[in-house]
Design an enzyme around this catalytic site. Sequence first.
Site, PDB file in Angstrom:
ATOM      1  N   SER A 144      20.815  41.368   7.402  1.00 42.73           N
ATOM      2  CA  SER A 144      19.535  41.352   8.098  1.00 42.73           C
ATOM      3  C   SER A 144      18.690  42.495   7.569  1.00 42.73           C
ATOM      4  CB  SER A 144      19.754  41.533   9.609  1.00 42.73           C
ATOM      5  OG  SER A 144      18.537  41.814  10.286  1.00 42.73           O
ATOM      6  N   TYR A 157      23.537  46.069  16.719  1.00 39.81           N
ATOM      7  CA  TYR A 157      23.269  44.975  15.784  1.00 39.81           C
ATOM      8  C   TYR A 157      22.936  45.531  14.408  1.00 39.81           C
ATOM      9  CZ  TYR A 157      21.012  40.842  13.778  1.00 39.81           C
ATOM     10  OH  TYR A 157      20.668  39.795  12.966  1.00 39.81           O
TER      11      TYR A 157
END
Length: 253
Positions: A144, A157
């Site tokens: 990501s 995350y």
Amino acid sequence: MSMTFAGHVAVVTGAGAGIGRAAALAFAAQGLKVVVADLDTAGGVGTAEQIMAAGGTAVFMQCDVTLEADVKQLMAETINLYGRLDYAFNNAGIEIEHGRLADGTQDEFDAIMGVNVKGVWLCMKYQLPLMLAQGGGAIVNTASVAGLGAAPKMSIYSASKHAVIGLTRSAAIEYARKHIRVNAVCPAVIDTDMFRRAYELDPRKADYAAAVHPVGRIGTVEEVASAVLYLCSDGAAFTTGHALAVDGGAMAI
């Protein structure tokens, strides 16, 4: 770009929806046999059915990527069924938390790290020996843009995606001379069910998400799938250990 996929085999985890489904469909459209892996049976079966309805070859295999026995069985069944594993897209992941670091819980930490990091590690642990035995292959992991920089209010995350990039780069160097390439895709905000769940209660956040991308919109799952296919293709034969941002220019700011 050279696309010599016909007759080859790909495993896609998290293929029951979103980016994973788009990648599975894209692989199949190039003539690959696709193993659709997901914990969600309904979603995974749906993806396999879409592929077969379009004339492709696919099979659904249920897999919890946090369980070593599941991952080991997934890879063994792939070999038993198709006899080879050419490409793997390790995409299974869970969504972000929405709070400051000190407000996070151990359960959140364990869940996010379990799927996003342990899951990728386990998949590569069992994919790499298969690719070694057949003389090569290509792996793409889903990271990501949160793994390329700071991500306030999603620290766990972000840490998990930094870890995915670390695993990717380390594996790439370890296996570079064994004809196995390992890369990662790093999407920004993409139009997925995960995105819609995060912003359904406040449409203003969706407008903000579009605005933070210099191109003025969020991305599509098909655009990420195209990046995955490129990284697996012969066109990327000299690319390994790379974390490719698919981000509408967000990381260029």
